[in-house]
Design a protein around this motif. Structure first.
Motif, short mmCIF file in Angstrom:
data_model
loop_
_atom_site.label_atom_id
_atom_site.label_comp_id
_atom_site.label_asym_id
_atom_site.label_seq_id
_atom_site.Cartn_x
_atom_site.Cartn_y
_atom_site.Cartn_z
N UNK A 16 16.98 18.48 -24.77
CA UNK A 16 17.73 18.98 -25.92
C UNK A 16 16.86 19.77 -26.87
N UNK A 17 15.57 19.42 -26.90
CA UNK A 17 14.65 20.11 -27.81
C UNK A 17 13.77 21.09 -27.06
N UNK A 18 14.20 21.44 -25.85
CA UNK A 18 13.35 22.24 -24.98
C UNK A 18 12.90 23.52 -25.64
N UNK A 19 13.80 24.26 -26.24
CA UNK A 19 13.45 25.52 -26.85
C UNK A 19 13.74 25.51 -28.34
N UNK A 45 30.18 28.67 -25.96
CA UNK A 45 30.78 30.00 -25.93
C UNK A 45 29.95 30.98 -26.77
N UNK A 46 28.72 31.23 -26.34
CA UNK A 46 27.85 32.18 -27.03
C UNK A 46 26.92 32.80 -26.00
N UNK A 207 21.37 26.36 -30.26
CA UNK A 207 21.43 27.76 -29.82
C UNK A 207 20.24 28.11 -28.93
N UNK A 208 19.04 27.65 -29.31
CA UNK A 208 17.84 28.03 -28.58
C UNK A 208 17.38 26.95 -27.60
#
Length: 654
Positions: A16-19, A45-46, A207-208
């Motif tokens: 979950x914190x990968x990026x 949806x992005x 998002x990231x």
């Protein structure tokens, strides 16, 4: 002793914190794009990249990093970022350590090292690097590192379990992660500004990083419980709902309980809205993946000029080109439910799964149909009249004096097999073996035709030989054909192959079998994508109506989607009868919180009609070309294959 629940949660936090705090040449440009809404991020949806894109970045940056003359610090960041996204977090850590030796410490290096260590499960080891990054640049990524740091602390404090907080508190009090952030700020309740900043930090991680992470979804829901906006509670409840969908067993039930306590009046509305937007997100992502594959294949020949080198972040031109890419991705049309939900026996399902003939290479150069097009049959395919024409043409060539082309045997056998004459196809391939040396094409075709004739065990050695000769042919499709035959035999040739639903399993059915073959508990994203592509390749070149392939695809998609498995099982139910059909329908209804069964039925029926109409048009055209003596293969490719390439080069499909 860790429980299974805590081990699973531990791995989920890492991914979950990968990026979440990752820095690469795309970071600043991406942050200039309007931020997705809460609903868009929760539902996926992005705009986000596919695995082909990360492999392309990895290849480009490996070349740069290996050249002392041209390498820059940002090259290491981009290479490590791509490796991490491909599930190679330990390799990403190694790249960043190489960067530390070649260049002085920087904010980017510290943030990336901490993040990649988190992703590899080394939470405590990664914290000092995140602390250093915060000290160097506390406002980077709108202060996202601070909340990443808080979330790791909170997760460790809660013994790495999911949900992290199952307690029910008064409506006026902070809960869970929100209470932890408030405690860190020495207040009982977060101010409006502090809450907004924390929410944006968590949304930034989604998002990231990994928008499917139950850890991030729970943290978001905790923060939004007491938000100032009139619909903040409703949007926060989406977090608990999606967390329940993205987890299993007791964790899923606990999130469901939190959901009912948070928003008891609007559960059905939440379910429908999230399901609809998740379907939008799946379709949008499939379109992006298809677009990126085309851009990579075309290079600078396409309508969108992909940079020869991945932009290093230096210079306005590189930034603007990458910005344009994301504007294109953002402008992809929002589909409706009716336009999204597109997609006999085992032997016929693998009939042409590894078949090699003259059209194979041409077809594989065409952009791959989407999974939804494949399960509904809405892609170019030949009619029976065409196959009869091919039999006559290539049989005459084989029997002609001075014949010397082994491919004529492949064409002849392929057409016979498509006409339901698999024993005759096998006989033709055995004739070929007598005249020509063994080849990959001969082995792949013989194994496939034996499968089609029902001789599964007899066909396996030929497929094994084909794999040894050319393991990457058809993007490695033979390997998954081999796995599927093994799995089918293991399941006693029954349908469904796996009729039960066990929410405690990390993988189900064929996905679990592939994971076992790869010696992992759960498929990594790149492993799942490769297996899905293998099954879809069998669907494209074999029988798209096969319940075996549809079930296998649905099993694999359960690890990343809810609606795609429903479509696969439902389509399998529509192509079978009696108790088998009912068993597949039960698999659909057993999927967690599926509320649109009737809509899926109507959609598939409508799309099947559209697919049949397209096929009828092709059949009529081929019959006309044969009658008029036109070169059928050239006409077919010009009208149904080359035309698609031309449309893509004009950028019409994007």
């Amino acid at each position: 002793m860790r429980t299974l629940r805590s081990v699973l949660a531990f791995s989920l936090l890492g991914s979950s914190l990968a990026s979440a705090c990752l820095w690469n040449s795309e970071t600043v440009v991406t942050e200039e794009i309007p931020f997705p809404t809460v609903l868009e991020l929760v539902s996926g949806n992005f705009p986000r990249h596919g695995q082909d894109y990360y492999r392309w970045v990895m290849k480009k940056r490996q070349a740069r990093v290996s050249s002392p003359r041209f390498r820059k610090p940002g090259d290491y960041d981009d290479l490590a970022w791509a490796l991490d996204k491909l599930g190679k977090s330990d390799s990403a850590v190694a790249v960043m350590l190489r960067k530390r030796k070649a260049f002085q410490n920087s904010y980017e290096t510290m943030a990336n090292l901490g993040t990649f260590l988190f992703h590899s499960g080394k939470l405590a080891e990664g914290l000092p690097y995140i602390d250093s990054a915060i000290q160097m640049n506390p406002d980077a990524h709108f202060g996202r590192e601070i909340y990443q740091r808080y979330l790791v602390e909170y997760f460790l404090l809660k013994n790495k379990a999911l949900p992290m907080d199952t307690l029910t508190v008064a409506d006026s009090l902070e809960k869970g992660f929100a209470a932890f952030v408030a405690e860190k700020s020495n207040v009982q309740q977060l101010s409006q500004d502090a809450r907004a900043k924390a929410v944006k930090g968590v949304l930034g991680m989604m998002r990231f990083g990994d928008h499917t992470s139950p850890v991030l979804l729970e943290a978001l829901a905790d923060l939004m419980r007491l938000g100032p906006e009139h619909d903040s509670l409703f949007r926060g409840a989406l977090g608990y709902l999606q967390a329940s969908r993205r987890s299993k067993g007791e964790a899923s039930k606990a999130y469901r309980k939190l959901l009912k306590e948070t928003e008891p009046q609007n559960l059905s509305k939440l379910e429908r809205m999230l399901s609809r937007h998740q379907l939008y997100g799946d379709a949008r992502f499939a379109k992006i993946v298809e677009a990126e594959r085309a851009w990579i294949r075309q290079g600078d020949r396409g309508g969108f000029r992909l940079p020869r080198e991945f932009p290093g972040g230096e210079g306005q031109e590189a930034r603007q080109r990458l910005l344009r890419l994301f504007h294109i991705l953002n402008s992809l049309p929002m589909p409706t439910l009716r336009t999204i939900a597109t997609s006999v026996l085992f032997a016929s399902s693998l009939a042409l799964a590894c078949m090699w003939y003259s059209e194979t290479v041409v077809t594989e150069e065409i952009p791959f149909p989407t999974d939804l097009e494949l399960i509904s049959g809405n892609f170019p395919r030949h009619g029976q009249e065409y196959f009869r024409w091919v039999v006559g043409k290539h049989e005459a060539r084989v029997h002609a004096p001075k014949h010397s082309d082994p491919a004529d045997y492949d064409e002849w056998a392929w057409a016979l097999e498509k006409l339901g004459k698999s024993d005759s196809a096998i006989a033709v391939m055995l004739q070929k073996r007598k005249r020509f040396a063994n080849s990959y094409e001969t082995m792949a075709n013989l194994g496939t035709f034996l499968f089609h004739s029902g001789k599964l065990a007899e066909g396996l050695p030929y497929i094994d030989t084909a794999i040894k000769m050319n393991p990457e042919a058809h993007f490695g499709r033979e390997i998954y054909q081999r796995y599927l035959v093994e799995y089918f035999l293991l399941r006693n040739k029954a349908l469904p192959m796996e009729p039960t639903t066990d929410t405690n399993q990390k993988e189900k059915g064929f996905a679990a079998f592939v994971a076992k073959k790869l010696a992992v508990d759960r498929l990594l994203p790149h492993q799942r994508e490769k297996a899905i592509k293998g099954v879809l390749g069998m669907t494209r070149f074999g029988d798209y109506r096969s319940p075996v392939l549809l079930e296998a695809w649905a099993d694999l998609e359960r690890g990343s989607s809810y609606f795609k498995p429903a479509l696969g099982y439902l389509q399998a139910a529509r192509y079978t009868k009696g108790a088998t059909s009912e068993a597949y329908r039960k698999l659909v209804t057993d999927l967690p919180r599926l509320q649109v069964f009737s809509d899926l039925e109507k959609t598939l029926s409508s799309l099947d009609s559209a697919s049949n109409a397209r096929f009828d048009t092709i059949v009529a055209a081929e019959k006309k070309w044969i009658q008029q003596g036109i070169a059928v293969d050239s006409a077919y490719r010009a009208n149904y294959l080359a035309a698609k390439v031309k449309r893509i080069r004009r950028n019409d499909d994007f």
